[in-house]
Design a protein around this motif. Sequence first.
Motif, mmCIF file in Angstrom:
data_model
loop_
_atom_site.group_PDB
_atom_site.id
_atom_site.type_symbol
_atom_site.label_atom_id
_atom_site.label_comp_id
_atom_site.label_asym_id
_atom_site.label_seq_id
_atom_site.Cartn_x
_atom_site.Cartn_y
_atom_site.Cartn_z
ATOM 1 N N SER A 103 24.157 18.389 3.606
ATOM 2 C CA SER A 103 24.076 18.355 2.142
ATOM 3 C C SER A 103 23.175 17.233 1.643
ATOM 4 C CB SER A 103 25.479 18.197 1.541
ATOM 5 O OG SER A 103 26.319 19.258 1.930
ATOM 6 N N GLY A 104 23.122 16.142 2.395
ATOM 7 C CA GLY A 104 22.307 15.008 1.963
ATOM 8 C C GLY A 104 20.853 15.094 2.363
ATOM 9 N N SER A 105 20.451 16.210 2.973
ATOM 10 C CA SER A 105 19.067 16.353 3.432
ATOM 11 C C SER A 105 18.390 17.498 2.693
ATOM 12 C CB SER A 105 19.024 16.617 4.945
ATOM 13 O OG SER A 105 19.706 15.609 5.641
ATOM 14 N N SER A 106 17.102 17.452 2.649
ATOM 15 C CA SER A 106 16.319 18.540 2.067
ATOM 16 C C SER A 106 15.561 19.244 3.186
ATOM 17 C CB SER A 106 15.345 18.007 1.021
ATOM 18 O OG SER A 106 14.480 17.045 1.583
ATOM 19 N N GLY A 107 15.541 20.566 3.115
ATOM 20 C CA GLY A 107 14.833 21.323 4.143
ATOM 21 C C GLY A 107 15.714 21.636 5.335
ATOM 22 N N ARG A 108 15.081 22.077 6.391
ATOM 23 C CA ARG A 108 15.783 22.522 7.592
ATOM 24 C C ARG A 108 16.287 21.332 8.406
ATOM 25 N NH1 ARG A 108 15.651 27.239 10.678
ATOM 26 N NH2 ARG A 108 15.987 26.965 12.924
ATOM 27 N N VAL A 109 17.544 21.409 8.833
ATOM 28 C CA VAL A 109 18.153 20.344 9.619
ATOM 29 C C VAL A 109 18.709 20.949 10.898
ATOM 30 C CG1 VAL A 109 19.981 18.614 9.717
ATOM 31 C CG2 VAL A 109 18.735 18.982 7.584
ATOM 32 N N SER A 110 18.422 20.309 12.038
ATOM 33 C CA SER A 110 18.968 20.741 13.327
ATOM 34 C C SER A 110 19.850 19.631 13.883
ATOM 35 C CB SER A 110 17.842 21.059 14.323
ATOM 36 O OG SER A 110 17.057 22.129 13.852
ATOM 37 N N ILE A 111 21.069 20.000 14.257
ATOM 38 C CA ILE A 111 22.024 19.020 14.776
ATOM 39 C C ILE A 111 22.620 19.553 16.077
ATOM 40 C CG2 ILE A 111 24.169 17.757 14.354
ATOM 41 C CD1 ILE A 111 23.588 17.959 11.372
ATOM 42 N N LYS A 112 22.680 18.705 17.093
ATOM 43 C CA LYS A 112 23.256 19.082 18.386
ATOM 44 C C LYS A 112 24.536 18.296 18.605
ATOM 45 C CE LYS A 112 21.205 17.750 22.193
ATOM 46 N NZ LYS A 112 20.220 17.668 23.281
ATOM 47 N N ILE A 113 25.578 19.001 19.064
ATOM 48 C CA ILE A 113 26.871 18.375 19.346
ATOM 49 C C ILE A 113 27.075 18.315 20.859
ATOM 50 C CG2 ILE A 113 29.364 18.484 19.006
ATOM 51 C CD1 ILE A 113 28.878 20.121 16.500
ATOM 52 N N GLN A 114 27.463 17.160 21.347
ATOM 53 C CA GLN A 114 27.813 16.990 22.755
ATOM 54 C C GLN A 114 29.159 16.281 22.842
ATOM 55 O OE1 GLN A 114 24.038 14.892 23.650
ATOM 56 N NE2 GLN A 114 23.770 16.353 25.320
ATOM 57 N N ALA A 115 29.877 16.513 23.936
ATOM 58 C CA ALA A 115 31.171 15.854 24.139
ATOM 59 C C ALA A 115 31.327 15.520 25.617
ATOM 60 C CB ALA A 115 32.312 16.744 23.669
ATOM 61 N N ARG A 116 32.038 14.445 25.892
ATOM 62 C CA ARG A 116 32.283 14.080 27.293
ATOM 63 C C ARG A 116 33.541 13.223 27.371
ATOM 64 N NH1 ARG A 116 30.836 8.979 29.254
ATOM 65 N NH2 ARG A 116 30.044 7.561 27.660
ATOM 66 N N GLU A 117 34.208 13.280 28.520
ATOM 67 C CA GLU A 117 35.355 12.418 28.770
ATOM 68 C C GLU A 117 34.846 11.045 29.185
ATOM 69 O OE1 GLU A 117 37.814 14.407 31.590
ATOM 70 O OE2 GLU A 117 38.591 15.845 30.117
ATOM 71 N N ALA A 118 35.373 10.005 28.526
ATOM 72 C CA ALA A 118 34.849 8.653 28.746
ATOM 73 C C ALA A 118 35.916 7.700 29.262
ATOM 74 C CB ALA A 118 34.251 8.117 27.439
ATOM 75 N N GLY A 119 36.873 8.213 30.038
ATOM 76 C CA GLY A 119 37.873 7.354 30.653
ATOM 77 C C GLY A 119 39.255 7.536 30.068
ATOM 78 N N VAL A 120 40.237 6.901 30.713
ATOM 79 C CA VAL A 120 41.638 6.981 30.308
ATOM 80 C C VAL A 120 42.018 5.710 29.565
ATOM 81 C CG1 VAL A 120 44.021 7.232 31.101
ATOM 82 C CG2 VAL A 120 42.176 8.443 32.278
ATOM 83 N N ARG A 121 42.802 5.902 28.478
ATOM 84 C CA ARG A 121 43.240 4.758 27.689
ATOM 85 C C ARG A 121 44.669 5.005 27.228
ATOM 86 N NH1 ARG A 121 40.550 2.551 22.012
ATOM 87 N NH2 ARG A 121 42.117 0.942 21.584
ATOM 88 N N ASP A 122 45.618 4.182 27.704
ATOM 89 C CA ASP A 122 47.033 4.291 27.312
ATOM 90 C C ASP A 122 47.554 5.717 27.507
ATOM 91 O OD1 ASP A 122 46.947 1.619 26.568
ATOM 92 O OD2 ASP A 122 46.388 2.092 24.501
ATOM 93 N N ASP A 123 47.382 6.259 28.704
ATOM 94 C CA ASP A 123 47.862 7.604 29.054
ATOM 95 C C ASP A 123 47.157 8.719 28.276
ATOM 96 O OD1 ASP A 123 49.692 6.509 30.841
ATOM 97 O OD2 ASP A 123 51.211 6.275 29.276
ATOM 98 N N SER A 124 46.117 8.383 27.537
ATOM 99 C CA SER A 124 45.340 9.385 26.804
ATOM 100 C C SER A 124 43.913 9.416 27.343
ATOM 101 C CB SER A 124 45.308 9.063 25.305
ATOM 102 O OG SER A 124 46.604 9.086 24.762
ATOM 103 N N GLU A 125 43.274 10.566 27.149
ATOM 104 C CA GLU A 125 41.878 10.706 27.566
ATOM 105 C C GLU A 125 40.977 10.307 26.404
ATOM 106 O OE1 GLU A 125 39.374 11.300 30.621
ATOM 107 O OE2 GLU A 125 41.415 12.071 30.788
ATOM 108 N N LYS A 126 40.067 9.401 26.668
ATOM 109 C CA LYS A 126 39.091 8.997 25.654
ATOM 110 C C LYS A 126 37.952 10.011 25.670
ATOM 111 C CE LYS A 126 36.078 5.128 24.341
ATOM 112 N NZ LYS A 126 35.615 3.775 24.708
ATOM 113 N N VAL A 127 37.797 10.767 24.588
ATOM 114 C CA VAL A 127 36.765 11.802 24.496
ATOM 115 C C VAL A 127 35.706 11.361 23.493
ATOM 116 C CG1 VAL A 127 36.282 14.221 23.999
ATOM 117 C CG2 VAL A 127 38.471 13.578 25.033
ATOM 118 N N GLU A 128 34.469 11.341 23.966
ATOM 119 C CA GLU A 128 33.355 10.860 23.140
ATOM 120 C C GLU A 128 32.512 12.034 22.652
ATOM 121 O OE1 GLU A 128 30.859 7.190 24.190
ATOM 122 O OE2 GLU A 128 29.511 8.862 24.634
ATOM 123 N N PHE A 129 32.231 12.056 21.358
ATOM 124 C CA PHE A 129 31.405 13.084 20.742
ATOM 125 C C PHE A 129 30.096 12.455 20.264
ATOM 126 C CE2 PHE A 129 35.731 14.418 20.365
ATOM 127 C CZ PHE A 129 35.731 15.802 20.467
#
Length: 428
Positions: A203-229
Amino acid sequence: MTRRTRNRILLPVSAAILLVIIALVTALSGLVYTPLVAGALALLPLGLATAELRRLIADSSNILREMASIAEKNEEVINSFSHKIREPLNNLVLLGNMLRETTSTPKQQELIDTFIASTGSMVDVVNELTMETAGNITFERRGEIRFRLGPIICDTIELMKLNRNHDQSVVTYDDHGEGASEYKGDPIVIKQILIDLLSAAISGSSGRVSIKIQAREAGVRDDSEKVEFTLSSNNPVVFIGEKRQPYPLAGRLIRDCGGNWQESTTGSGSWFVFYINLLKAEKLTPPAAASTLIRGMAAEKSRKEMKDLNILLVEDNPINQRITQLMLEPLVKRLETARNGKEALDMFGTARYDLILMDVQMPVMNGLVAAEKIRRLEMSTNVHVPIIAITANAMLGDKEQCLAVGMDDYISKPIEPEVLIEKITALI
């Protein structure tokens, strides 16, 4: 906080500080009683300021509860409106497609094309309403849902396409295998974060915008998986920025999930990296078959053609039921109908079906309960009959509810016949 409230806190605190300073100075001067009196007097304004702070906190809590109640009521109203309008819209779309195949004259074809175009415009309006609602924060506490990361991201991208203002933008998901990872929690939060970030950037851009989404597991923290986007673009877009007001929904949700973010924008592109903590889902071990007969029933089946399918349609609305019959009966071997989840459960126990099309909102027993009971019946058999939810519920989170009770796929009304046939074919 109003100026009056601020003064009622700051003035007593200032008086207390002044009295404490007097007490210190007089104590250093060798006096005994003056610092004691000044120190005692300092307790009075501090008590007044503390009482005012407590009152302010109580008022703020009441306001937050009222805001939560209003937000939930608004969401219920919009959800109800979406459901009611999608039912007749679904019939119009399906009838329009069937009429197009039966028209013979150019004039009839023109009238039908106009009808279909008008219906399509109505669908766009309802979809935009769904899209706007998806970007709003909800205060409802949802239960834990088992989900895979890849479908959640792909569903979000499809949801973004509902907004016609984003037609010139391209959002892609670069999956390197992490999309198959299963987690347990509230996947709606991930969708809300991504929708808020993507909507702000586009919405804040004019014209055509291309965006790529990536995700990866980045380690364990307090019994939870740290997921990085990572959201990256070749365009200089702003996802959150320093001056966006009010404070972005995405930022609040990321921190509520125990995460944080970094944003970088240059003349050649932009990057937004955030992480959240997710619980890893435990692996499920299917139970063994209960008998030799059941094991025979559970033998690996070969893929079937559409014309060989026995399908159970569970739909309480007779008009919707008939129109779906008109669409599918010429394509399949047999199509049987049930008016609610209880009837579907009874029929499932006495007949063999290759696939079930399940409405969600129905009397006696809704589709979510029926699907869950069917899956429980199947647990000791190793038999799995695909269930597709066909529902007018199309708000954020509806699909996750259907998948959480064991349904295999979900399609919201109005239905495009080609999409439904594609989903059926993928499951058989």
